[in-house]
Scaffold this active site. Structure first.
Site, PDB file in Angstrom:
ATOM      1  N   SER A 163       3.359   6.988  -4.159  1.00  0.00           N
ATOM      2  CA  SER A 163       2.421   7.444  -5.191  1.00  0.00           C
ATOM      3  C   SER A 163       2.323   8.960  -5.178  1.00  0.00           C
ATOM      4  O   SER A 163       2.075   9.587  -6.210  1.00  0.00           O
ATOM      5  CB  SER A 163       1.047   6.842  -4.949  1.00  0.00           C
ATOM      6  OG  SER A 163       1.149   5.441  -5.017  1.00  0.00           O
ATOM      7  N   ASP A 198       5.578   3.159   5.477  1.00  0.00           N
ATOM      8  CA  ASP A 198       4.473   3.587   6.348  1.00  0.00           C
ATOM      9  C   ASP A 198       4.688   2.924   7.710  1.00  0.00           C
ATOM     10  O   ASP A 198       4.001   1.971   8.071  1.00  0.00           O
ATOM     11  CB  ASP A 198       3.128   3.176   5.732  1.00  0.00           C
ATOM     12  CG  ASP A 198       2.880   3.881   4.414  1.00  0.00           C
ATOM     13  OD1 ASP A 198       2.661   5.102   4.438  1.00  0.00           O
ATOM     14  OD2 ASP A 198       2.940   3.231   3.359  1.00  0.00           O
ATOM     15  N   GLY A 201      -3.362   1.127  -5.168  1.00  0.00           N
ATOM     16  CA  GLY A 201      -3.097   1.293  -6.594  1.00  0.00           C
ATOM     17  C   GLY A 201      -2.036   2.330  -6.883  1.00  0.00           C
ATOM     18  O   GLY A 201      -1.276   2.707  -5.994  1.00  0.00           O
ATOM     19  N   ASN A 202      -1.992   2.778  -8.157  1.00  0.00           N
ATOM     20  CA  ASN A 202      -0.930   3.671  -8.637  1.00  0.00           C
ATOM     21  C   ASN A 202       0.431   3.077  -8.248  1.00  0.00           C
ATOM     22  O   ASN A 202       1.258   3.699  -7.601  1.00  0.00           O
ATOM     23  CB  ASN A 202      -1.114   5.087  -8.070  1.00  0.00           C
ATOM     24  CG  ASN A 202      -0.255   6.096  -8.816  1.00  0.00           C
ATOM     25  OD1 ASN A 202       0.486   6.859  -8.227  1.00  0.00           O
ATOM     26  ND2 ASN A 202      -0.307   6.074 -10.135  1.00  0.00           N
ATOM     27  N   LEU A 203       0.612   1.852  -8.683  1.00  0.00           N
ATOM     28  CA  LEU A 203       1.726   1.038  -8.182  1.00  0.00           C
ATOM     29  C   LEU A 203       3.077   1.481  -8.754  1.00  0.00           C
ATOM     30  O   LEU A 203       3.168   1.883  -9.902  1.00  0.00           O
ATOM     31  CB  LEU A 203       1.464  -0.431  -8.534  1.00  0.00           C
ATOM     32  CG  LEU A 203       0.121  -0.982  -8.035  1.00  0.00           C
ATOM     33  CD1 LEU A 203      -0.019  -2.462  -8.397  1.00  0.00           C
ATOM     34  CD2 LEU A 203      -0.060  -0.796  -6.529  1.00  0.00           C
ATOM     35  N   HIS A 204       4.094   1.374  -7.923  1.00  0.00           N
ATOM     36  CA  HIS A 204       5.477   1.647  -8.338  1.00  0.00           C
ATOM     37  C   HIS A 204       6.336   0.468  -7.881  1.00  0.00           C
ATOM     38  O   HIS A 204       5.811  -0.508  -7.326  1.00  0.00           O
ATOM     39  CB  HIS A 204       5.950   2.980  -7.753  1.00  0.00           C
ATOM     40  CG  HIS A 204       5.697   3.131  -6.272  1.00  0.00           C
ATOM     41  ND1 HIS A 204       6.329   2.347  -5.331  1.00  0.00           N
ATOM     42  CD2 HIS A 204       4.853   3.935  -5.584  1.00  0.00           C
ATOM     43  CE1 HIS A 204       5.918   2.703  -4.131  1.00  0.00           C
ATOM     44  NE2 HIS A 204       5.004   3.647  -4.258  1.00  0.00           N
ATOM     45  N   HIS A 241       5.751  -1.180  -4.476  1.00  0.00           N
ATOM     46  CA  HIS A 241       4.659  -2.165  -4.376  1.00  0.00           C
ATOM     47  C   HIS A 241       5.078  -3.494  -4.996  1.00  0.00           C
ATOM     48  O   HIS A 241       4.762  -4.566  -4.468  1.00  0.00           O
ATOM     49  CB  HIS A 241       3.414  -1.668  -5.119  1.00  0.00           C
ATOM     50  CG  HIS A 241       2.812  -0.425  -4.558  1.00  0.00           C
ATOM     51  ND1 HIS A 241       2.923   0.795  -5.189  1.00  0.00           N
ATOM     52  CD2 HIS A 241       2.082  -0.202  -3.448  1.00  0.00           C
ATOM     53  CE1 HIS A 241       2.290   1.720  -4.483  1.00  0.00           C
ATOM     54  NE2 HIS A 241       1.770   1.140  -3.421  1.00  0.00           N
TER      55      HIS A 241
HETATM   56  O1  PAF Z   1      -0.711   1.635   2.598  1.00  0.00           O
HETATM   57  C1  PAF Z   1      -1.745   1.679   1.892  1.00  0.00           C
HETATM   58  O2  PAF Z   1      -1.698   1.748   0.662  1.00  0.00           O
HETATM   59  C2  PAF Z   1      -3.104   1.676   2.558  1.00  0.00           C
HETATM   60  O3  PAF Z   1      -3.083   2.406   3.745  1.00  0.00           O
HETATM   61  C3  PAF Z   1      -3.667   0.255   2.794  1.00  0.00           C
HETATM   62  C4  PAF Z   1      -2.809  -0.546   3.742  1.00  0.00           C
HETATM   63  C5  PAF Z   1      -3.788  -0.459   1.457  1.00  0.00           C
HETATM   64  C6  PAF Z   1      -5.075   0.359   3.409  1.00  0.00           C
HETATM   65  O4  PAF Z   1      -5.955   1.066   2.607  1.00  0.00           O
END
Ligand code: PAF
Length: 284
Positions: free
Chosen positions: A188, A152, A31-34, A37
């Site tokens: 985020s 990531d 969540g807390n999308l930007h 995402h």
């Molecule tokens: O990258 C993320 O936001 C989290 O690590 C994920 C992949 C949703 C798992 O909780």
């Protein structure tokens, strides 16, 4: 876009889409999308007919001293962004729905080697938490493909390994990092930065770009390059967790002969930990 909170509702909605012959794409998030995402959802929507996103702040991947409680929860705004990006179904479960017997007795998925070092060294148990929740979500949604951000980088490597090692029939797509105009990778956690810290933050990526330029120019004394980069970001106001040059696939320390390398770093500004990476294919 429908929002469901239980695994039962999720499975029913995905089964309906499948029965209509649709291919399923999945974008797991906290969540807390930007716009980073949104790019993942857009990529999924280009590839499949039915896009499922999840929003779940997974306690299993947070250490005891980490930001689980203060992690921003912004469901209404997130739903709007997902609709705009082309998402069809949102799964937003509670902790009880995901871990009905509690986290203590939850079966864990661990990906050795790739989970150790880098972020794994300073966040013990983090990648086990990620691998476990992603495996559960994959089994719940059973998508044809799933899209993750390359920001990531280590997480993406861990997920590629778990899908391969556990023979999950899911195509994993890594989507390039979305950056602010000054180069800062969207995250985020950028929301925690003060105005002054936000102005400092792009120095991390700038140092990576300088290292990349030197490598592309033929420099192979990685220890010297790294020493300089670490000094630079310390002078800019960061506290370095790690700043490394690694092999782009197995994440072992890069050698002068490696052609696929990643410059990868994590550093604190105040109490906010930022991560970033820059992937180089030296044959290209
Ligand atoms: O990258 C993320 O936001 C989290 O690590 C994920 C992949 C949703 C798992 O909780």
């Amino acid at each position: 876009m429908n929002t469901v909170k239980t695994v039962k509702e999720l499975r029913a909605a995905v089964a309906r889409a499948r029965s209509e012959g649709k291919r399923i794409g999945f974008v797991p998030t906290m969540g807390n999308l930007h716009s980073g995402h949104a790019a993942l959802v857009t990529k999924a929507a280009q590839r499949v007919d039915f896009v499922v996103a999840s929003i779940f702040v997974n306690p299993l991947q947070f250490g005891p001293a980490e930001d689980l409680d203060k992690y921003p929860r912004t469901l209404a705004a997130d739903q709007e962004k997902l609709v705009q990006a082309g998402c069809h179904l949102l799964f937003a479960p509670t902790v009880e729905e995901m871990y009905p017997d509690g986290m203590g007795v939850q079966t864990r998925v661990s990906v050795p080697h790739l989970s150790e070092g880098l972020c794994g060294a300073s966040r013990p148990g983090h990648f086990e938490g990620v691998a476990t929740v992603v495996s559960k979500l994959f089994n719940m949604v059973q998508p044809d493909l799933a899209v993750f951000g390359q920001k990531d980088y280590q997480q993406l490597a861990v997920i590629r390994a778990l899908v391969r090692d556990l023979n999950m029939p899911i195509q994993i797509i890594g989507e390039p990092t979305v950056r602010a105009e000054d180069g800062l990778a969207l995250s985020s956690r950028n929301g925690y930065l003060t105005t002054e810290q936000r102005a400092t933050a792009p120095a991390l990526y700038r140092s990576m770009q300088q290292v990349a330029k030197a490598i592309e120019g033929g420099e192979r004394d990685y220890e010297r390059l790294l020493g300089e980069a670490r000094e630079q970001i310390t002078a800019a106001g960061f506290k370095t967790d790690y700043f490394e040059i690694r092999h782009g696939i197995n994440l072992r320390p890069a050698t002068a002969e490696d052609r696929d390398v990643v410059i990868i770093a994590a550093a604190y500004i105040g109490s906010t930990r930022l991560i970033d990476n820059l992937h180089l294919n030296l044959d290209a």
